[in-house]
Design a protein around this motif. Structure first.
Motif, short mmCIF file in Angstrom:
data_model
loop_
_atom_site.label_atom_id
_atom_site.label_comp_id
_atom_site.label_asym_id
_atom_site.label_seq_id
_atom_site.Cartn_x
_atom_site.Cartn_y
_atom_site.Cartn_z
N SER A 24 0.81 -1.21 0.00
CA SER A 24 0.00 0.00 0.00
C SER A 24 0.85 1.27 0.00
CB SER A 24 -0.89 -0.04 1.24
OG SER A 24 -1.61 1.15 1.34
N THR A 28 -4.92 5.70 -1.96
CA THR A 28 -4.08 4.71 -1.27
C THR A 28 -4.29 3.38 -1.97
OG1 THR A 28 -4.28 5.91 0.79
CG2 THR A 28 -3.59 3.61 0.95
N ARG A 62 -2.42 -0.34 -4.02
CA ARG A 62 -1.29 -1.22 -4.24
C ARG A 62 -1.55 -2.01 -5.52
NH1 ARG A 62 -1.09 -6.45 -3.15
NH2 ARG A 62 -3.00 -7.48 -2.52
N GLU A 117 -7.45 -0.26 -4.65
CA GLU A 117 -7.42 0.51 -3.41
C GLU A 117 -7.19 -0.46 -2.27
OE1 GLU A 117 -9.62 4.32 -3.02
OE2 GLU A 117 -10.99 3.25 -4.36
N SER A 118 -6.17 -0.18 -1.46
CA SER A 118 -5.82 -1.11 -0.41
C SER A 118 -4.95 -0.43 0.63
CB SER A 118 -5.05 -2.29 -1.01
OG SER A 118 -4.45 -3.06 0.02
N THR A 119 -5.13 -0.85 1.87
CA THR A 119 -4.25 -0.34 2.92
C THR A 119 -3.29 -1.44 3.38
OG1 THR A 119 -5.88 -0.96 4.57
CG2 THR A 119 -5.95 1.32 3.79
N SER A 161 -0.16 -3.17 3.89
CA SER A 161 1.22 -2.70 3.73
C SER A 161 2.24 -3.76 4.16
CB SER A 161 1.41 -1.41 4.52
OG SER A 161 1.09 -1.64 5.87
N GLU A 172 -6.03 -9.89 2.97
CA GLU A 172 -6.83 -9.28 1.90
C GLU A 172 -7.16 -10.30 0.80
OE1 GLU A 172 -5.74 -5.14 0.37
OE2 GLU A 172 -5.47 -6.38 -1.41
#
Ligand SMILES: Nc1nc2c(ncn2[C@@H]2O[C@H](COP(=O)(O)OP(=O)(O)O)[C@@H](O)[C@H]2O)c(=O)[nH]1
Lengths: 300, 417
Positions: free
Chosen positions: A209, A240, A242, A256-258, A260, A268
């Motif tokens: 991310s 945000t 990845r 869209e992904s957080t 990290s 996920e």
């Protein structure tokens, strides 16, 4: 002394190592097709383990569309230097410059990779080309063999595939023909991520991310770049995101992904409602049979 | 620890195999939103009210056009307990080729029958091929029980009928499960409509059956794939995948076909040496003595070494359109060695309809299974296939085209009683 039983990742790793060693034993000039993506990075990791402590006895080949993420090229160069591997790069741009290829109106270069790939295979007389394809990626791949024969035009004929029995691979081929080899055929996307976690395999930073200026096209978030875009009413915005695959910048979408860390990505992927190609590759959406057509013409 | 089970499915056309496999994928949540959408759209186009799960598993364009499955397809799904690799082997004209291919790597097979028809000719053929390939475990899935009103008597009758066949083919145990792939009864969820059935669901059984095959209890065998030499560290090891048994430092081994004895000093992997390695593990073995060993050699337990021979008594599954006649000069791939071979006399042929060995013919055609005598240029260390799959199996290859012509099994792995 009883031997411990193999868990799923051990079994898949042993199978992949067996395939690498078979090809090293039976072919004169193998090469690993390397994109910098997670599947090809896992492939290189497996190759290193197959021949340790000796070096990997073949080079890497990158078909470079020129539409790159700089993070991926930096990652590639660092990996090659760290492992002491030889890297062959086929620049799609060279083929465009001398007229062997013409740029497509939509600016996408993924479909243009086929000719440079086949020309480079012929020029270097590569007889076995390792790829990171997996059978779970897409329906057309479910019947792909682990060692798959291609004619002098790089074509795959799904009708006349050799039966693949036990772990006895038949890689015989005529001069000018070559085989594609898929050591991680039997892995799923989740297996790949779990293996990356277990083996602590480094990946390009774009898999994790980050904030990026992107615009919306065909339901995907595309990055701004010299390959075209944003156009018309498409507007850039910070998101945000990845990447779930690494490919030509003009048609590889971010999600869209957080997530990290690898653990967060595994969480996920486990909960994911879209297969990775469906989510992020524009050119696979062209038609249901898109992949099969490209395989027939020599793309992976 | 989650482990991996490789299994195969077999059944005749229209018994509901695609639906069953689609159901397994769907109910284990192995199918993702975009695939479901594509199948739902296609189902609506075909005028169906509910999604046709069989569409999840149909692969290539030619097949979509003809509406039939023609080649082995591999599917993947997993549960918290286990990962599964499924070889989906279509049953029609090419059934031998496909079933042999799928069965060759399977630790278990699910054989499907239609509850309305019971054991039919195709069932007998498939069971015979699965028995020949010595798939260790067999499940009989009686499908479409919704169409026979979930009648216990139907299940009992089919089960009994099949048990006789299974016993004559040498299967030690068969698990029989009544299912409806269409509705989902007893596939993943236990059905309330079969209160008389107290066995496991199909998935429940697949999750609980042991994955290790009989190979692990056999004497050690490992074909040498590659010699790993590292000049910087003066390293020399023999790389391969353990085919049977286990190997540990200190074990006495023999290098075949040369017949030289030595002992194992180290069982290496890239992650460091192992105290022992069992069947399926890729390793690199170092030996006490400096012996000339190359790809094609076999390392075997010194106390239980296989016979080394140029004369093979074998069973062939002929997979090619081009017929086989005595006198043919071909290539044989056994382990990591490929050697010229001359085909001798053809023996009895398996009549897969009658499930009996019958008088031989002049030549073998596609899908024929027959006994044959072979003479190889290089001597080969072989075990009967019935005892060790890894050293009892081989391929026959066409020298000009390089095509795989036959699956070969050393000895007579299928005795019909
Ligand atoms: N009523 C009923 N129909 C079924 C069942 N399983 C499959 N079918 C139907 O049987 C037909 C053949 O199924 P399919 O999965 O395509 O068979 P395959 O040729 O063995 O792959 C289709 O019309 C299915 O909808 C079942 O359990 N009950």
């Amino acid at each position: 002394m009883t031997a411990p039983t193999l868990d799923a990742l051990d079994a898949l790793e042993s199978e992949a190592i067996h395939i690498f060693r078979e090809v090293a034993g039976e072919f004169d000039r193998p090469v690993i097709l390397f994109s910098g993506g997670k599947d090809s990075t896992v492939l290189v990791h497996l190759a290193v383990k197959a021949f340790a402590p000796a070096p990997v006895p073949f080079p890497l080949l990158h078909v470079d569309t020129g539409h790159n993420f700089p993070e991926v090229i930096a990652f590639r160069d660092e990996l090659v230097a760290r492992l002491g591997l030889r890297l062959v790069v086929a620049h799609v741009q060279d083929w465009i410059d001398d007229g062997r290829l013409t740029e497509r109106p939509d600016g996408t270069r993924n479909p243009l990779q086929t000719v440079p790939l086949l020309d480079t295979i012929a020029e270097h007389r590569f007889d076995a080309v390792f790829g990171g394809g997996r059978r779970d990626e897409e329906r057309a791949r479910a019947k792909e063999r682990i060692i798959s024969l291609r004619d002098a035009f790089g074509r795959w004929d799904p009708r006349s595939q050799r039966p693949e029995l036990w772990n006895l691979y038949n890689g015989r081929h005529a001069p000018g023909e070559h085989v594609r080899v898929f050591p991680i055929s039997n892995w799923t996307e989740l297996d790949v991520w779990r293996y990356i976690r277990r083996e602590r395999i480094a990946l390009p930073s774009i898999y994790f991310s980050h904030r990026r200026a992107v615009f919306r096209r065909d339901g995907m978030w595309l990055a701004e770049g010299p390959w075209g875009g944003p156009r018309g009413t498409e507007a850039l915005e910070e998101r945000t995101v990845r990447y779930r695959t690494v490919g030509d910048g003009s048609c590889t979408g971010a999600v869209e992904s957080t997530a990290s860390t690898v653990d967060e990505i595994i969480a996920e992927v486990t909960a994911s409602r879209l297969t990775e190609r469906g989510a992020t590759r524009a050119d696979d959406r062209l038609s249901e049979a898109a992949m099969e057509d490209r395989k027939r013409e020599g793309y992976f | 620890m989650t482990d991996l089970l490789r299994f195969a499915t077999a059944g005749s056309v229209d018994d509901g195999k695609s639906t069953l496999v689609g159901r397994l994928l769907f109910d284990t949540k192995s199918v993702l939103a975009d695939q479901i959408e594509a199948v739902t759209r296609a189902s609506v186009d075909k005028g169906l009210a509910t999604p046709d799960l069989s569409l999840l598993v149909d692969g290539l364009r030619a097949e979509r056009e003809q509406g039939i499955t023609i080649d082995v397809a591999y599917r993947y799904f997993s549960t918290p307990k286990r990962g599964f690799v499924l070889a989906d082997t279509p049953g029609h004209v090419q059934y031998t080729r496909n079933t042999v291919t799928g069965a060759s790597t399977a630790e278990l097979a699910v054989l499907l029958v239609d509850a309305r028809h019971g054991v039919v000719e195709q069932t007998r053929r498939h069971a015979a091929v699965l028995a020949l390939l010595r798939v260790p475990r067999l499940v009989l899935a009686i499908n479409k029980i919704d169409l026979v009103d979930y009648d216990e008597a139907v299940l009992t009758a089919i089960g009994k009928d099949f048990a006789g066949l299974a016993a004559s083919l040498g299967f030690e145990s068969v698990v029989t499960i009544p299912v409806s792939a269409l509705v989902g009864d007893n596939v993943v969820e236990r059905s309330e409509r079969t209160p008389w059935y107290d066995g496991p669901t199909l998935l429940g059984y697949l999750e609980s059956v042991p994955v290790t095959g009989p190979e692990i209890d056999r004497p050690f065998r490992m074909p040498v794939q590659y010699v790993i030499r590292d000049h910087a560290t003066d390293y020399r090891g023999y790389a391969g995948q353990v085919g049977a048994g286990t190997v540990a430092p200190g074990d006495e081994v023999v290098v075949l076909p040369a017949g030289i004895r030595t002992s194992v000093t180290s069982v290496d992997t890239a992650d460091g040496p192992l105290p022992a390695a069992g069947a399926g593990r890729s390793i690199t073995v170092r030996l006490a003595d400096d012996i000339d060993i190359a790809r094609g050699d076999l390392l075997a337990a010194a106390g239980a070494a296989p016979a080394v021979t140029n004369e093979l008594d074998a069973t062939l599954c002929w997979l090619a359109d081009k017929p086989l006649r005595p006198g043919a000069r071909l290539l044989l791939k056994h382990g990591t060695r490929t050697t010229p071979v001359i085909v001798g006399a053809l023996g009895e042929r398996l009549d897969t309809d009658a499930v009996a060995w019958v008088e031989g013919t002049e030549q073998l055609g596609i899908n024929d299974i027959a006994r044959v005598a072979l003479r190889t240029a290089d001597p080969l260390p072989v075990d009967p296939y019935a005892e060790i799959r890894a050293t009892g199996s081989f391929l026959l290859i066409d020298p000009p085209s390089g095509n795989t012509l036959a699956a070969g099994l050393v000895g007579h792995p299928l005795q019909v009683s």
